[in-house]
Motif scaffolding. Structure first.
Motif, PDB file in Angstrom:
ATOM      1  N   ALA A   1      27.202  35.144  38.568  1.00  0.00           N
ATOM      2  CA  ALA A   1      28.494  34.318  38.013  1.00  0.00           C
ATOM      3  C   ALA A   1      29.355  34.308  38.902  1.00  0.00           C
ATOM      4  O   ALA A   1      30.188  33.210  39.018  1.00  0.00           O
ATOM      5  CB  ALA A   1      28.747  35.225  36.576  1.00  0.00           C
ATOM      6  N   ILE A   2      29.933  35.313  39.416  1.00  0.00           N
ATOM      7  CA  ILE A   2      30.952  35.098  40.563  1.00  0.00           C
ATOM      8  C   ILE A   2      30.824  34.176  41.767  1.00  0.00           C
ATOM      9  O   ILE A   2      31.410  33.652  42.287  1.00  0.00           O
ATOM     10  CB  ILE A   2      31.549  36.486  40.866  1.00  0.00           C
ATOM     11  N   THR A   3      29.412  34.295  42.042  1.00  0.00           N
ATOM     12  CA  THR A   3      29.130  33.498  43.176  1.00  0.00           C
ATOM     13  C   THR A   3      29.261  32.040  42.709  1.00  0.00           C
ATOM     14  O   THR A   3      29.573  31.035  43.535  1.00  0.00           O
ATOM     15  CB  THR A   3      27.645  33.564  43.565  1.00  0.00           C
ATOM     16  N   VAL A   4      28.674  31.655  41.572  1.00  0.00           N
ATOM     17  CA  VAL A   4      28.755  30.423  40.801  1.00  0.00           C
ATOM     18  C   VAL A   4      30.272  29.692  40.924  1.00  0.00           C
ATOM     19  O   VAL A   4      30.629  28.832  41.241  1.00  0.00           O
ATOM     20  CB  VAL A   4      28.138  30.386  39.548  1.00  0.00           C
ATOM     21  N   ALA A   5      31.319  30.651  40.315  1.00  0.00           N
ATOM     22  CA  ALA A   5      32.667  30.318  40.192  1.00  0.00           C
ATOM     23  C   ALA A   5      33.326  30.117  41.586  1.00  0.00           C
ATOM     24  O   ALA A   5      33.771  29.379  41.664  1.00  0.00           O
ATOM     25  CB  ALA A   5      33.272  31.738  39.558  1.00  0.00           C
ATOM     26  N   PHE A   6      32.893  30.916  42.313  1.00  0.00           N
ATOM     27  CA  PHE A   6      33.408  30.545  44.039  1.00  0.00           C
ATOM     28  C   PHE A   6      33.083  29.265  44.501  1.00  0.00           C
ATOM     29  O   PHE A   6      33.747  28.964  45.460  1.00  0.00           O
ATOM     30  CB  PHE A   6      33.251  31.911  44.797  1.00  0.00           C
TER      31      PHE A   6
ATOM     32  N   LEU B   1      38.586  40.951  39.791  1.00  0.00           N
ATOM     33  CA  LEU B   1      37.463  41.489  39.699  1.00  0.00           C
ATOM     34  C   LEU B   1      37.453  43.003  40.195  1.00  0.00           C
ATOM     35  O   LEU B   1      37.093  44.038  39.715  1.00  0.00           O
ATOM     36  CB  LEU B   1      36.434  40.661  40.333  1.00  0.00           C
ATOM     37  N   LEU B   2      38.013  43.148  41.246  1.00  0.00           N
ATOM     38  CA  LEU B   2      38.214  44.315  41.974  1.00  0.00           C
ATOM     39  C   LEU B   2      39.116  45.194  41.083  1.00  0.00           C
ATOM     40  O   LEU B   2      38.566  46.410  40.661  1.00  0.00           O
ATOM     41  CB  LEU B   2      39.002  44.302  43.331  1.00  0.00           C
ATOM     42  N   PHE B   3      40.145  44.719  40.639  1.00  0.00           N
ATOM     43  CA  PHE B   3      41.141  45.532  39.701  1.00  0.00           C
ATOM     44  C   PHE B   3      40.348  45.940  38.395  1.00  0.00           C
ATOM     45  O   PHE B   3      40.466  47.277  38.298  1.00  0.00           O
ATOM     46  CB  PHE B   3      42.280  44.763  39.346  1.00  0.00           C
ATOM     47  N   TYR B   4      39.626  44.968  37.611  1.00  0.00           N
ATOM     48  CA  TYR B   4      38.998  45.665  36.605  1.00  0.00           C
ATOM     49  C   TYR B   4      37.979  46.741  36.914  1.00  0.00           C
ATOM     50  O   TYR B   4      38.032  47.701  36.137  1.00  0.00           O
ATOM     51  CB  TYR B   4      38.313  44.363  35.961  1.00  0.00           C
TER      52      TYR B   4
END
Lengths: 489, 302
Positions: free
Chosen positions: A56-61, A94-97
């Motif tokens: 998901a994060i790959t798609v978003a970026f 993302l890191l923070f969470y």
């Protein structure tokens, strides 16, 4: 499936053989698809539940990168900045969470309790995705580089996803920049004998430093960090002094293995270490240590801050460095010890800044008979002691533990412990070999690399010597395989 | 590509040949495991008193002082699983066996992980080295392991003693340790909350199961089953908690409810307070081993 296991060896053998099949070599898309599948399999094998998050994060970026470029092309700088900020916030969020939410929630609750407001903030049980600190930095780097117009967004999702999930580096780096790595995915990789042999040598050296040196010292340092009330002062001092060597042998070992695997597949991966044990001061140390991370932070944190504070003189430099180092400290995890680690290291920069020596490092020159000059040696030893002190901070369970550990070290039992009784003779010999090779192979990427990087001559001799080293690893590696230190970050 | 694959194949063959050569050499060098195995295979009929347990027994009881027919089959760092399996394997064919003496230290019932026992995150893990040595030289396998073959290959006493003698025990299985370790008051000390460790409950249950099985075997073959808790130095005892003692005494009572078992707890015995009899805070040295052997002999009327 860790990189120095038989499982990985079997996995990699399959990946390698299919990857270089004639049918695959014709088209880079096929190779990339195979690499992506292998990378997702590798990641899923370690933690399959986190695979959707990675995807998901790959798609978003990937989309964000495209939006930024489009906004720039339309001349809409504001929109480009907004998309970039969104990318940075998403990455840091993302890191923070995953890494910091529990920590900040807990600390905030403690603070409120301390001022008399009684709150009960039960922390969430958030599971940290493997390698999140590494792939998030890759992603942030991607959007910033597009915004700075240093790279074009990847038009091919397959290439981009392979860059993010590339299996040799996803667990613990090195953190490759998109500008360097993406173009390599844009062409078919042909098998290169010299590069592959160089990669094999590098893997072998990495396994040696990890399994023979780091894992042997780990027994001592683990004992010291967790059982310090029961240890003597000398034991704790030895553990602290050995710790920088252990972490270096461990992390450099991992990096060498990852880079070596990359080389066999035809990739040129960013180097992570440049003989940090030869650093003569803290500034030089940070240029030689975890280069892919420090380079990242320097480009995206230090340089902008340095520009902003440029009119403040030495104070500005100090502030920029301090923020830089606290960020590096915090990158390691959520604990006040990491913040303290950053503060401690920034204080070490103070004498360099005030004396005007910051950023003015002379090249290492050999003295008589090719040995280290005495003045340089003193600098190296001094730096090593300062690093050892920093290791006590970063590896303690919490700030109170740091104080207690130092208290045990100073007020504890000072009965002498023979340092040679702590390690077996072969571990000591391996450490000495490492230290000597650090100096004599300082111009090489790794200690046993061939000067010419040409392995076509005397193949039999090279292979035989490699096998002797492999045998030494099998026989002399520590009986307990400690986890790679940087997996926890 | 062909050249690279050839290099890998040749390298692989060279590697296995070298490994084989080292393995062959190692198999010719005796060690405590291989010697004790050999002794049991060839002299088990002569054994009257069999000592079992870990380093608390292997180094702490001199069988030479316990009367004819005493053999020390204990092995440093072993988990009770091996005592049970060894007894099961040999007891039916030991016609002269009168008693089995098992050492039960204060710490061992709570955990079997010897690498990082203090780590809460550590799974209960048997000492890898011990596992492979028992399998390789005493032919008792514990479980399957992903690194099984590598571990089995690396099952040496100590790679540092590749050239030399690995056999450290005498002909009766006793490994003599003279003097004291540097820093002996701290070496092998116990965490005062050892019995609260993550897997302690499971391991106490597992330990009890094996102990009960040993008691059953002895009962079946009409052999006395004696359990002793060896003495420790004051620097160790300060960390011993009544709660922990209650657990180990509870284990004995649990077994006693089903099978005969004789037990003496020497942990805090007044006779063993001198510094000079200890190698470290929880292990007797050779002076202590002589004194303790005579005491056990007397107390149990051997």
């Amino acid at each position: 499936m860790v990189i120095n296991s038989f499982r990985f060896l079997a996995f990699f053998a399959v990946v390698f053989l299919v990857y270089f099949l004639p049918w695959m070599r014709q088209r880079h898309t096929r190779q990339n698809l195979w690499l992506l599948l292998a990378s997702y399999f590798f990641y899923g094998f370690v933690d399959w539940k986190m695979l959707p998050i990675l995807l998901a994060i790959t798609v978003a970026f990937w989309f964000l990168g495209g939006f930024i470029r489009k906004a720039i092309d339309r001349g809409n700088a504001k929109a480009a900045s907004r998309f970039t900020t969104l990318g940075v916030v998403l990455g840091i969020g993302l890191l923070f969470y995953f890494k910091y939410l529990n920590f900040f929630a807990g600390s905030f609750a403690k603070l409120l309790n301390a001022v008399g407001l009684h709150v009960s903030w039960s922390t969430l049980n958030i599971v940290l995705p493997v390698g999140v600190s590494f792939f998030t930095f890759k992603l942030i780097s991607y959007v910033i580089e597009i915004h700075r117009e240093k790279i074009q967004p990847s038009e091919n999702f397959l290439e981009f996803a392979t860059y993010v999930a590339f299996f040799p580096t996803i667990m613990a780096g090195p953190i490759d920049r998109p500008g360097k790595f993406l173009p390599q995915l844009h062409q078919a990789r042909q098998f290169n004998y010299n590069l592959a042999m160089d990669g094999c040598q590098q893997i072998l050296w990495g396994i040696f430093t990890k399994m023979v040196i780091a894992d042997s010292i780990a027994v001592i340092t683990h004992g010291a960090w967790s059982l310090y009330p029961e240890k003597t002062s000398w034991y704790l001092i030895y553990a602290a002094l050995l710790s920088p060597i252990q972490v270096y042998a461990d992390f450099d070992g991992y990096s060498n293995m990852a880079i070596g695997v990359g080389k066999i597949l035809g990739f040129n991966i960013t180097k992570n270490f440049d003989h940090p044990l030869l650093a003569r001061n803290v500034s030089e140390y940070w240029r030689r240590w975890h280069i892919s991370l420090t380079g990242w932070i320097t480009d995206y944190v230090f340089m902008p801050l340095n520009v902003r504070f440029r009119n403040w003189g030495n104070l500005g430099i100090f502030l920029a460095i301090s923020i830089n180092l606290v960020v590096i400290g915090m990158w390691h995890g959520a604990n006040w010890t990491y913040v303290l680690f950053g503060v401690y290291h920034s204080l070490l920069f103070l004498p360099l800044i005030l004396s005007g020596k910051f950023g003015k490092n002379k090249k290492l020159k050999p003295g008589r008979w090719g040995c280290i000059q005495f003045k340089d040696l003193l600098g190296m030893i001094g730096t090593h002691f300062l690093m050892a002190f920093g290791h006590i901070i970063i590896f303690s369970a919490g700030v109170p533990s740091i104080i207690r550990l130092f208290s045990c070290m100073i007020k504890g039992d000072w009965s002498f412990v023979n340092p040679f009784s702590l390690l077996s003779w072969y571990s000591i010999l391996a450490i000495v070999v490492l230290l000597v090779l650090e100096w004599f192979t300082r111009n090489k990427e790794f200690a046993i690399q061939r000067e010419s990087k040409d392995y076509t001559n005397k193949t039999f001799r090279i292979v035989f010597l490699d096998m002797l080293l492999a045998l030494a690893i099998v026989i002399f590696s520590a009986s307990a395989n400690a986890e790679f230190v940087y997996f926890q970050f | 590509m062909k050249r690279f694959l050839w290099a890998i194949v040749i390298g692989g063959i060279a590697f296995f040949v070298l490994c084989g050569a080292v393995e062959f050499y190692q198999s010719r060098v005796d060690n405590n495991y291989s010697y004790k195995y050999w002794y049991m295979e060839n002299h088990r009929h002569e054994v009257v008193t069999l000592l079992l347990g870990d380093s608390y027994i292997e180094n702490a009881i001199n069988p030479g002082l316990m009367g004819k027919g005493t053999f020390n089959l204990a092995r440093s760092s072993r988990w009770i699983y091996y005592d049970d399996k060894l007894l099961e394997k040999y007891i039916a064919d030991m016609p002269n066996l009168k008693q089995v003496i098992l050492g039960m230290g204060y710490k061992p019932p709570y955990f079997k992980s010897y690498h990082y026992p203090e780590s809460e995150s550590n799974e209960p893990e048997m000492n890898e080295h011990e596992k492979y040595m028992y399998e390789k030289f005493m032919h008792i396998r514990y479980d399957d392991n992903s690194n099984h073959w590598l571990g089995l290959y690396r099952g040496y006493i100590d790679p540092g003693t590749l050239i030399g003698n690995n056999l450290l025990c005498d002909s009766l299985g006793y490994e003599r340790v003279d003097g004291q370790s540097v820093n002996w008051r701290l070496e092998h000390n116990v965490d005062s909350n050892v019995f609260h460790q993550k897997y302690a409950k499971e391991q106490v249950a597992e330990y009890t199961g094996y102990l009960k099985d040993m008691a059953r075997l002895c009962h079946l073959h009409k052999v006395r089953f004696i359990v002793i808790t060896p003495p420790c130095h004051d620097s160790y005892i300060v960390n011993v908690r009544q709660e922990g003692l209650d657990i180990i005494h509870g284990i004995i009572e649990n077994v006693r409810s089903e099978y005969p078992i004789e037990y003496i707890d020497y942990l805090q015995d007044e006779e063993y307070r001198a510094d000079s009899i200890y190698r470290n805070c929880s292990h007797l040295n050779s002076i202590g081993a002589d004194i303790f052997a005579l005491r056990v002999k007397k107390d149990f009327g051997l």
